[in-house]
Design a protein around this motif. Structure first.
Motif, PDB file in Angstrom:
ATOM      1  N   THR A  23       0.834  -1.205   0.000  1.00  0.00           N
ATOM      2  CA  THR A  23       0.000   0.000   0.000  1.00  0.00           C
ATOM      3  C   THR A  23       0.868   1.255   0.000  1.00  0.00           C
ATOM      4  O   THR A  23       0.387   2.344   0.274  1.00  0.00           O
ATOM      5  N   GLY A  24       2.145   1.088  -0.317  1.00  0.00           N
ATOM      6  CA  GLY A  24       3.064   2.209  -0.445  1.00  0.00           C
ATOM      7  C   GLY A  24       3.516   2.322  -1.886  1.00  0.00           C
ATOM      8  O   GLY A  24       2.704   2.512  -2.793  1.00  0.00           O
ATOM      9  N   ALA A  25       4.808   2.159  -2.115  1.00  0.00           N
ATOM     10  CA  ALA A  25       5.347   2.295  -3.463  1.00  0.00           C
ATOM     11  C   ALA A  25       4.781   1.268  -4.425  1.00  0.00           C
ATOM     12  O   ALA A  25       4.760   1.501  -5.641  1.00  0.00           O
ATOM     13  N   ASN A  26       4.319   0.122  -3.920  1.00  0.00           N
ATOM     14  CA  ASN A  26       3.772  -0.930  -4.773  1.00  0.00           C
ATOM     15  C   ASN A  26       2.252  -1.032  -4.698  1.00  0.00           C
ATOM     16  O   ASN A  26       1.681  -2.093  -4.966  1.00  0.00           O
ATOM     17  N   CYS A  27       1.591   0.051  -4.341  1.00  0.00           N
ATOM     18  CA  CYS A  27       0.122   0.041  -4.365  1.00  0.00           C
ATOM     19  C   CYS A  27      -0.352  -0.046  -5.809  1.00  0.00           C
ATOM     20  O   CYS A  27       0.410   0.189  -6.749  1.00  0.00           O
ATOM     21  N   GLY A  28      -1.617  -0.405  -5.994  1.00  0.00           N
ATOM     22  CA  GLY A  28      -2.137  -0.512  -7.344  1.00  0.00           C
ATOM     23  C   GLY A  28      -3.656  -0.554  -7.348  1.00  0.00           C
ATOM     24  O   GLY A  28      -4.289  -0.789  -6.308  1.00  0.00           O
ATOM     25  N   PRO A  29      -4.269  -0.363  -8.525  1.00  0.00           N
ATOM     26  CA  PRO A  29      -5.731  -0.283  -8.612  1.00  0.00           C
ATOM     27  C   PRO A  29      -6.432  -1.630  -8.600  1.00  0.00           C
ATOM     28  O   PRO A  29      -7.664  -1.676  -8.620  1.00  0.00           O
ATOM     29  N   ASN A  30      -5.681  -2.733  -8.561  1.00  0.00           N
ATOM     30  CA  ASN A  30      -6.298  -4.054  -8.665  1.00  0.00           C
ATOM     31  C   ASN A  30      -6.076  -4.935  -7.443  1.00  0.00           C
ATOM     32  O   ASN A  30      -6.392  -6.120  -7.478  1.00  0.00           O
ATOM     33  N   ARG A  56      -8.955   2.103   2.315  1.00  0.00           N
ATOM     34  CA  ARG A  56      -8.474   3.425   1.929  1.00  0.00           C
ATOM     35  C   ARG A  56      -8.121   3.477   0.440  1.00  0.00           C
ATOM     36  O   ARG A  56      -8.080   2.456  -0.256  1.00  0.00           O
ATOM     37  N   ALA A  57      -7.820   4.677  -0.024  1.00  0.00           N
ATOM     38  CA  ALA A  57      -7.453   4.873  -1.425  1.00  0.00           C
ATOM     39  C   ALA A  57      -6.210   4.087  -1.813  1.00  0.00           C
ATOM     40  O   ALA A  57      -6.050   3.679  -2.971  1.00  0.00           O
ATOM     41  N   ASP A  58      -5.321   3.853  -0.852  1.00  0.00           N
ATOM     42  CA  ASP A  58      -4.096   3.100  -1.141  1.00  0.00           C
ATOM     43  C   ASP A  58      -4.308   1.594  -1.105  1.00  0.00           C
ATOM     44  O   ASP A  58      -3.376   0.825  -1.340  1.00  0.00           O
ATOM     45  N   GLY A  59      -5.531   1.136  -0.794  1.00  0.00           N
ATOM     46  CA  GLY A  59      -5.837  -0.286  -0.756  1.00  0.00           C
ATOM     47  C   GLY A  59      -5.715  -0.918   0.612  1.00  0.00           C
ATOM     48  O   GLY A  59      -5.953  -2.118   0.762  1.00  0.00           O
ATOM     49  N   PHE A  99      -2.428   1.623  11.543  1.00  0.00           N
ATOM     50  CA  PHE A  99      -1.789   1.475  10.245  1.00  0.00           C
ATOM     51  C   PHE A  99      -1.116   2.773   9.831  1.00  0.00           C
ATOM     52  O   PHE A  99      -1.516   3.854  10.235  1.00  0.00           O
ATOM     53  N   ARG A 100      -0.111   2.649   8.993  1.00  0.00           N
ATOM     54  CA  ARG A 100       0.675   3.790   8.537  1.00  0.00           C
ATOM     55  C   ARG A 100      -0.205   4.814   7.830  1.00  0.00           C
ATOM     56  O   ARG A 100      -1.045   4.455   7.003  1.00  0.00           O
ATOM     57  N   PRO A 101      -0.027   6.090   8.130  1.00  0.00           N
ATOM     58  CA  PRO A 101      -0.764   7.119   7.387  1.00  0.00           C
ATOM     59  C   PRO A 101      -0.444   7.050   5.898  1.00  0.00           C
ATOM     60  O   PRO A 101       0.661   6.664   5.495  1.00  0.00           O
ATOM     61  N   MET A 102      -1.407   7.440   5.076  1.00  0.00           N
ATOM     62  CA  MET A 102      -1.188   7.402   3.625  1.00  0.00           C
ATOM     63  C   MET A 102      -0.187   8.447   3.174  1.00  0.00           C
ATOM     64  O   MET A 102       0.609   8.202   2.262  1.00  0.00           O
ATOM     65  N   ALA A 103      -0.215   9.601   3.789  1.00  0.00           N
ATOM     66  CA  ALA A 103       0.652  10.709   3.342  1.00  0.00           C
ATOM     67  C   ALA A 103       2.128  10.317   3.455  1.00  0.00           C
ATOM     68  O   ALA A 103       2.562   9.827   4.498  1.00  0.00           O
ATOM     69  N   GLY A 104       2.840  10.519   2.381  1.00  0.00           N
ATOM     70  CA  GLY A 104       4.279  10.275   2.389  1.00  0.00           C
ATOM     71  C   GLY A 104       4.696   8.842   2.227  1.00  0.00           C
ATOM     72  O   GLY A 104       5.891   8.534   2.264  1.00  0.00           O
ATOM     73  N   ALA A 105       3.747   7.915   2.018  1.00  0.00           N
ATOM     74  CA  ALA A 105       4.087   6.502   1.917  1.00  0.00           C
ATOM     75  C   ALA A 105       4.463   6.090   0.494  1.00  0.00           C
ATOM     76  O   ALA A 105       4.898   4.959   0.268  1.00  0.00           O
ATOM     77  N   GLY A 106       4.254   6.985  -0.471  1.00  0.00           N
ATOM     78  CA  GLY A 106       4.695   6.706  -1.826  1.00  0.00           C
ATOM     79  C   GLY A 106       3.697   6.045  -2.730  1.00  0.00           C
ATOM     80  O   GLY A 106       4.035   5.588  -3.821  1.00  0.00           O
ATOM     81  N   CYS A 107       2.415   5.997  -2.330  1.00  0.00           N
ATOM     82  CA  CYS A 107       1.388   5.395  -3.172  1.00  0.00           C
ATOM     83  C   CYS A 107       0.889   6.405  -4.203  1.00  0.00           C
ATOM     84  O   CYS A 107       0.394   7.480  -3.853  1.00  0.00           O
ATOM     85  N   ALA A 108       0.980   6.026  -5.486  1.00  0.00           N
ATOM     86  CA  ALA A 108       0.566   6.935  -6.563  1.00  0.00           C
ATOM     87  C   ALA A 108      -0.935   7.132  -6.624  1.00  0.00           C
ATOM     88  O   ALA A 108      -1.404   8.069  -7.297  1.00  0.00           O
ATOM     89  N   LEU A 109      -1.718   6.302  -5.940  1.00  0.00           N
ATOM     90  CA  LEU A 109      -3.165   6.426  -5.960  1.00  0.00           C
ATOM     91  C   LEU A 109      -3.674   7.452  -4.957  1.00  0.00           C
ATOM     92  O   LEU A 109      -4.859   7.792  -4.961  1.00  0.00           O
ATOM     93  N   VAL A 110      -2.785   7.925  -4.089  1.00  0.00           N
ATOM     94  CA  VAL A 110      -3.172   8.888  -3.053  1.00  0.00           C
ATOM     95  C   VAL A 110      -2.916  10.299  -3.557  1.00  0.00           C
ATOM     96  O   VAL A 110      -1.793  10.625  -3.975  1.00  0.00           O
ATOM     97  N   PRO A 111      -3.941  11.166  -3.549  1.00  0.00           N
ATOM     98  CA  PRO A 111      -3.748  12.537  -4.010  1.00  0.00           C
ATOM     99  C   PRO A 111      -2.649  13.235  -3.210  1.00  0.00           C
ATOM    100  O   PRO A 111      -2.524  13.064  -2.000  1.00  0.00           O
ATOM    101  N   ALA A 112      -1.841  14.000  -3.906  1.00  0.00           N
ATOM    102  CA  ALA A 112      -0.734  14.712  -3.264  1.00  0.00           C
ATOM    103  C   ALA A 112      -1.273  15.786  -2.324  1.00  0.00           C
ATOM    104  O   ALA A 112      -2.304  16.376  -2.551  1.00  0.00           O
TER     105      ALA A 112
END
Length: 411
Positions: A139-146, A359-362, A398-411
């Motif tokens: 759910t960080g750098a390797n998050c994805g839509p599937n 969450r948005a990051d999965g 669980f780790r907050p989404m911000a700063g975790a490197g998931c491209a699915l999370v709005p900046a």
């Protein structure tokens, strides 16, 4: 409702495959309403007690419950043992998706295999319900839509057990780490909490996975460091073997604390209360928490030789149930991305985890629990092993989404 068991058939890629079809005969003429779920797991190796056959049972129970209230939907659950080999896991998964009509893959209790699987389901526009792997990178750098990540991850384990021990004065650590993605992630996340609290990491020993059964030389290294805590960044029978060998060396009697960073109820059962008593561990589920968890466990245990479910087995039930809700809501044969989008847009609710969100990051978010393993004289009987030390709120577990490197999370 009728349950039929198809015979085993060999896969060309060498994975053993079994199929269970849960259906009503009246629905067999409606192939468009079939949902096929493949449980890809460790059926015989070091992770089998915590995943494996129990994950299959959890998925089947979810399918039974859902079809009872949705008789127009037919759910098939198949299984395969990928022997904890990422290459074999990907080969089985590709065969399932390309040739056998599998819609969703469940479990995958090796992080390196799951990270590869995330790319495969995105390529094929199918679904992965990751209940077994631990790496928070899913759910960080390797998050994805599937794909979604259910039950727990390395960050949640570190936040629970690591924080608790450092707060109790255990401020110097040595890690014995399974040498692959899961072990590295669990070590890194726990070390981060240790350092944030002002503690120090004095060293690490990396153990080959799979295949290590003798941990004595690594325990000697850890003891020589004079660290207050030996953090076991491994799992399953590897952790059990580490703890047994540490007991033979008398490490606890000499004042060294052992932190089993991923330790589940099947591991406690295998180790035994005399050796496991007093251990602090973090889990997402305990079979004896309330009436609903006990009712589920009463259905599960007869299919597992009396063993109670662990958090990954419960996570499989929960993840499959929410996925089937998405399939029912979206109609026939939706894309994998559409199913995952529905799962994120709609809250989760089941008898084992209660209400939650994806969450948005999965990341599936729910409470986690810090448990203390009871002494033998405290336990009321087999599998009655835990006392709750702390409930960790969902927004802290669980780790907050911000700063975790998931491209699915709005900046």
């Amino acid at each position: 409702m009728m349950t039929t068991q198809a015979g085993r058939r060999a896969l060309l890629i060498g994975g053993a495959l079994a199929s269970t079809t849960l259906s009503s005969p009246a629905l067999r003429a409606q192939p468009a309403r079939i949902v096929k779920i493949g449980v890809l797991s460790d059926m015989n190796g070091p992770y089998a007690a915590n995943t494996g056959p129990g994950s299959v049972v959890g998925a089947r129970l979810a399918a039974e419950d859902f079809m009872h209230s949705h008789p127009g939907l037919r759910v098939e659950v198949i299984q395969a043992d990928f022997q904890n080999r990422p290459d074999l896991g990907l080969a089985i998964a590709r065969d399932w998706l390309d040739r056998q009509g599998v819609d969703a893959i469940l479990d995958v209790p090796v992080s390196s295999a799951a990270l590869g699987m995330a790319g495969l389901v995105a390529e094929k526009d199918k679904v992965a319900l990751f209940t077994g792997p631990a790496s928070a990178a899913l759910t960080g750098a390797n998050c994805g839509p599937n794909h979604v990540h259910w039950t727990y991850d390395t960050w949640s384990l570190a936040a629970g057990t690591g924080r608790a021990l450092v707060a109790d004065g255990a401020d110097t650590w040595f890690f014995i780490t399974a040498d692959y993605a899961f072990g590295h992630a669990l070590e890194a996340d726990t070390a981060g909490f240790v350092r944030e609290a002002g503690g120090r990491v004095l060293g690490t020993a990396r153990t080959p996975f799979p295949g290590t059964t003798d941990f004595s030389s690594f325990l000697v290294q850890a003891q020589a460091s004079r660290a207050k805590v030996i953090g076991l960044a491994n799992a399953g029978s590897d952790t059990v073997n580490c703890l047994k060998q540490a007991a033979e060396f008398g490490l606890a009697r000499r004042g060294t604390r052992l932190a089993a960073l991923l330790f589940q109820i099947a591991d406690v059962h295998a180790l035994g209360l005399p050796a496991a008593q007093g251990l602090t561990l973090t889990e997402a589920f305990y079979w004896d928490m309330n009436e609903a968890t006990r009712a589920f466990s009463a259905r599960y245990a007869p299919q597992m030789n009396g063993h109670k479910p662990g958090m990954i087995h419960a996570g499989g039930y929960s993840a499959v149930l929410h996925y089937l809700k998405a399939r029912a809501a979206l109609g026939d044969n939706p894309s994998g991305r559409a199913a995952i989008a529905w799962m994120k847009a709609n809250g989760t609710e089941d008898p084992l985890f209660g209400q939650g969100t994806v969450r948005a990051d999965g990341r599936k978010v729910h409470e986690m629990y810090l448990f203390r393993v009871k002494a033998p004289e405290e336990s009321k009987g087999p599998w009655e092993y835990y006392a709750t030390a702390r409930t960790i709120p969902a927004d802290q577990a669980f780790r907050p989404m911000a700063g975790a490197g998931c491209a699915l999370v709005p900046a």
